[in-house]
Design a protein around this motif. Structure first.
Motif, PDB file in Angstrom:
ATOM      1  N   LEU A 278      -3.217  -1.618 -16.491  1.00 18.30           N
ATOM      2  CA  LEU A 278      -2.863  -3.024 -16.309  1.00 18.30           C
ATOM      3  C   LEU A 278      -3.922  -3.686 -15.428  1.00 18.30           C
ATOM      4  O   LEU A 278      -4.116  -3.289 -14.279  1.00 18.30           O
ATOM      5  CB  LEU A 278      -1.482  -3.141 -15.665  1.00 18.30           C
ATOM      6  N   LYS A 279      -4.601  -4.652 -15.991  1.00 15.91           N
ATOM      7  CA  LYS A 279      -5.661  -5.361 -15.275  1.00 15.91           C
ATOM      8  C   LYS A 279      -5.103  -6.637 -14.648  1.00 15.91           C
ATOM      9  O   LYS A 279      -4.404  -7.410 -15.317  1.00 15.91           O
ATOM     10  CB  LYS A 279      -6.802  -5.715 -16.236  1.00 15.91           C
ATOM     11  N   GLY A 331      -3.262 -11.346   1.787  1.00 14.06           N
ATOM     12  CA  GLY A 331      -2.435 -10.153   1.955  1.00 14.06           C
ATOM     13  C   GLY A 331      -2.523  -9.179   0.812  1.00 14.06           C
ATOM     14  O   GLY A 331      -1.621  -8.349   0.617  1.00 14.06           O
ATOM     15  N   LEU A 332      -3.621  -9.228   0.035  1.00 15.13           N
ATOM     16  CA  LEU A 332      -3.773  -8.375  -1.136  1.00 15.13           C
ATOM     17  C   LEU A 332      -4.880  -7.349  -0.931  1.00 15.13           C
ATOM     18  O   LEU A 332      -5.779  -7.555  -0.115  1.00 15.13           O
ATOM     19  CB  LEU A 332      -4.093  -9.236  -2.362  1.00 15.13           C
ATOM     20  N   ILE A 337      -4.340  -4.514  -7.077  1.00 17.61           N
ATOM     21  CA  ILE A 337      -3.321  -5.550  -7.267  1.00 17.61           C
ATOM     22  C   ILE A 337      -2.465  -5.219  -8.483  1.00 17.61           C
ATOM     23  O   ILE A 337      -2.977  -4.863  -9.552  1.00 17.61           O
ATOM     24  CB  ILE A 337      -3.980  -6.928  -7.441  1.00 17.61           C
ATOM     25  N   GLY A 338      -1.157  -5.299  -8.311  1.00 22.70           N
ATOM     26  CA  GLY A 338      -0.209  -5.035  -9.393  1.00 22.70           C
ATOM     27  C   GLY A 338       0.970  -5.984  -9.326  1.00 22.70           C
ATOM     28  O   GLY A 338       1.102  -6.785  -8.386  1.00 22.70           O
ATOM     29  N   ASN A 368      -0.433  -2.629  -4.999  1.00 19.61           N
ATOM     30  CA  ASN A 368      -0.577  -3.582  -3.891  1.00 19.61           C
ATOM     31  C   ASN A 368      -0.686  -2.854  -2.545  1.00 19.61           C
ATOM     32  O   ASN A 368      -0.199  -3.337  -1.521  1.00 19.61           O
ATOM     33  CB  ASN A 368       0.575  -4.605  -3.882  1.00 19.61           C
ATOM     34  N   GLU A 369      -1.295  -1.686  -2.610  1.00 19.35           N
ATOM     35  CA  GLU A 369      -1.511  -0.867  -1.415  1.00 19.35           C
ATOM     36  C   GLU A 369      -2.848  -0.147  -1.601  1.00 19.35           C
ATOM     37  O   GLU A 369      -3.137   0.373  -2.684  1.00 19.35           O
ATOM     38  CB  GLU A 369      -0.373   0.148  -1.275  1.00 19.35           C
ATOM     39  N   ARG A 370      -3.655  -0.134  -0.570  1.00 17.86           N
ATOM     40  CA  ARG A 370      -4.992   0.457  -0.676  1.00 17.86           C
ATOM     41  C   ARG A 370      -4.924   1.909  -1.160  1.00 17.86           C
ATOM     42  O   ARG A 370      -4.089   2.696  -0.701  1.00 17.86           O
ATOM     43  CB  ARG A 370      -5.702   0.386   0.676  1.00 17.86           C
ATOM     44  N   ASP A 371      -5.773   2.253  -2.111  1.00 22.26           N
ATOM     45  CA  ASP A 371      -5.911   3.614  -2.645  1.00 22.26           C
ATOM     46  C   ASP A 371      -4.649   4.131  -3.303  1.00 22.26           C
ATOM     47  O   ASP A 371      -4.408   5.343  -3.338  1.00 22.26           O
ATOM     48  CB  ASP A 371      -6.337   4.581  -1.532  1.00 22.26           C
ATOM     49  N   HIS A 372      -3.837   3.233  -3.871  1.00 26.93           N
ATOM     50  CA  HIS A 372      -2.614   3.673  -4.573  1.00 26.93           C
ATOM     51  C   HIS A 372      -2.382   2.857  -5.849  1.00 26.93           C
ATOM     52  O   HIS A 372      -2.640   1.649  -5.892  1.00 26.93           O
ATOM     53  CB  HIS A 372      -1.384   3.543  -3.667  1.00 26.93           C
ATOM     54  N   HIS A 373      -1.888   3.564  -6.873  1.00 29.76           N
ATOM     55  CA  HIS A 373      -1.465   2.933  -8.124  1.00 29.76           C
ATOM     56  C   HIS A 373      -0.094   3.472  -8.509  1.00 29.76           C
ATOM     57  O   HIS A 373       0.305   4.565  -8.070  1.00 29.76           O
ATOM     58  CB  HIS A 373      -2.445   3.240  -9.260  1.00 29.76           C
TER      59      HIS A 373
END
Length: 570
Positions: A278-279, A331-332, A337-338, A368-373
């Motif tokens: 998802l882009k 805040g992103l 970003i998701g 919406n968290e660094r280094d996480h999907h």
């Protein structure tokens, strides 16, 4: 017309800023003269061509039942404010004040003016339908005028406006204008396509563009290789994309993805097709009144955002890129970003998903968290998602109408027709009484043709390395008689007699009686692009002249006594 008395100042050198052949040849051939950025004078040759094009347009419009008018070039700004376009049209709308400090605009198009006209006179359904058109000067303050007549600031346009009692009658007129435009461009000798289009700043619902196919065209159109489907890239649709690889199977969960910020890296990390990612594309959207805010658009990772579609989807005037610093300030986490909790994080009013994502499963999206999907994302579980057509169609995508594939072609927009509905009549208060005696807004259509642009479009499609090749209906003259040696009494006398005979037959002929070298005369013939030339030279002693076809420069020997009949046959 005698060339010795004709004002046609030809040039050997190309203008320095000319990148298109039409720009070069029209200036070198003495058709036009540049007097300012995007502003041109039309010299006698150019005026003759424009009059030819104008006549074809007028004949077909009159035949279709439209009536010609001439509206004021200067429009009171208040009309544009009332329609809501004074700000929306942007800096291309030239605004100015008169000596009494009243605001005016130079009309790039005349919807507001013609609605004001109809408002004053059309009161009943019995006066409908009504179609008014003009072939008149326009001005659009292009930020970067270029390509000669192709993108000037001042231009001549045929703009027509129809008024109807209902939507059904508007559609009837719209279809009539499509057929009328096809006849116009066919008569002008052009290879063109009718394409689905975006309505842009004009507004309204359905619209179609008429594109002259040319490699130099600024517009990209998607064309099916199996059917007649064609659309501007800004409005093109496709058959829903599919891939052969299976969707990844995973329960919904958060996954650590260190420094995996791009779609390519994400697909490689999970070893999946980008189709299943998802882009998120974030843009700064600008609206009426100068208001701006962040807008979020989600697509499959293998797709690209079509900005005109995105702009229209949220009713914005413009979209600009957002820097990483701006995203962090909001805040992103750039690259992560998701859709989850995005509304809560940003308070955004515009979060949209591409139509082909509807109820999609097995996706991988930013957390919406660094280094996480997140993996195992199922959009069908979300509530209230807004889906719009956002993806740009690519070459090889499936045609929306058949099993064919889409390819890109370049085109020059020479015509555009719109179903406006009540887009202008409602805000401007242009109403009529229907058969029940109730007041309702006039239903409108509008129809444009770039008359001066057509000079350039014809040449972009019809030229060679030597100069212009005008089509039969657009050529400034039908034929040129080239006297090889004007000092030869027999050549001059024969040419004069042929010239007079052709004029009596109604042939538009140019007699090149200049005391110039034969080579210079032929170079001008090739540059000017007149369809045929009769060469009166030494062969006249043997009773022969040459007939040259400009389209292919083929020469043929014709008996001097037979040339009049041969020309009349052509």
């Amino acid at each position: 017309m005698r060339f010795s008395a004709f004002f046609a100042p030809t040039l050997k050198e190309a203008p320095k800023d000319a990148t298109l052949k039409s720009h070069e040849y029209l200036i070198r051939g003495g058709y036009i003269q540049q007097v300012g950025s995007g502003i041109y004078n039309f010299l006698p040759l150019g005026k003759r061509v424009m009059d030819k094009i104008r006549q074809v347009v007028k004949e077909e419009m009159d035949q279709a039942g439209a009536q010609e008018v001439m509206l004021g070039f200067v429009t009171p700004a208040e009309l544009w404010r009332n329609s809501g376009r004074f700000e929306k049209y942007g800096k291309e709308l030239l605004r100015f004040k008169d000596r009494k400090e009243n605001d005016f605009v130079l009309g790039p198009t005349h919807e507001e003016m013609v609605v004001e006209l109809a408002k004053g006179y059309v009161k009943s359904y019995k006066q409908l339908p009504l179609h008014l058109y003009q072939i008149h000067l326009k001005f659009r303050d292009e930020i970067r005028p270029r390509f000669g007549l192709m993108r000037g600031r001042e231009f001549v346009m045929k703009d027509g406006y129809s008024f109807h009692a209902n939507e059904a009658d508007l559609i009837r007129e719209f279809e009539l204008m499509e057929a009328t435009y096809k006849r116009i461009f066919t008569r002008l000798g052009l290879d063109f396509r009718v394409v689905e289009a975006d309505s842009g700043a004009i507004g309204g619902s359905g619209s179609k563009e008429f594109m002259v196919l040319a490699q130099s065209g600024e517009d990209t159109i998607a064309v099916c290789d199996s059917c007649e489907y064609a659309a501007n890239i800004e409005a093109a649709k496709r058959r829903a994309k599919k891939v052969d690889s299976p969707a990844p199977i995973a329960s919904f969960s958060k996954f650590k993805t260190p420094e995996v910020k791009s779609i390519e890296a994400l697909a490689e990390f999970f070893r999946v097709d980008p189709f299943y990612t998802l882009k998120a594309v974030v843009k700064k959207a600008f609206f009426d009144g100068g208001k701006s805010e962040l807008a979020f658009f989600f697509l499959r990772g293998c797709d690209s955002l079509q900005e005109t579609k995105a702009c229209n989807a949220i009713g914005a005037n413009e979209l600009l890129d957002v820097s990483e610093e701006e995203l962090i300030k909001a805040g992103l986490e750039p690259g992560f970003i998701g859709p989850y909790a995005l509304k809560n994080l940003t308070g955004a009013n515009h979060i949209l998903f591409d139509l082909e994502l509807k109820d999609a499963q097995g996706l991988i999206a930013g957390a919406n968290e660094r280094d996480h999907h997140f993996v195992g994302v199922n959009l069908g579980e979300f509530e209230g998602l807004i889906y719009k057509d956002l993806a740009e169609v690519g070459e090889g995508d499936g045609c929306p109408l058949c099993e064919g594939r889409l390819t890109y072609k370049k085109g020059i927009e020479v015509g555009h027709i719109f179903q406006l509905g009540t887009r202008y009549s409602e805000p401007l208060g242009a109403n009529f009484l229907n058969p029940e005696g109730k007041s309702q807004p006039l239903v409108m259509g509008c129809y444009g043709i770039g008359v001066s642009r057509l000079l350039a479009a014809v040449i972009e499609q019809h030229h060679d390395e030597k100069g212009c090749i005008w089509t039969k209906s657009t050529a400034p003259f039908d034929l040129v008689i080239v006297v090889s040696n004007v000092k030869d009494p027999s050549q001059k006398a024969y040419a004069e007699n042929l010239y007079n005979a052709l004029q009596k037959e109604g042939i538009e002929v140019l007699l090149d009686d200049r005391d110039e070298r034969y080579g210079s005369k032929m170079a001008d013939f090739e540059l000017l692009g007149i369809p045929y030339a009769v060469i009166v030279g030494k062969g006249l002693i043997e009773g022969q002249v040459e007939l040259v076809n400009r389209a292919n420069l083929q020469k043929g020997i014709v008996l001097a006594d037979d040339i009049l009949g041969r020309i009349l046959e052509l």
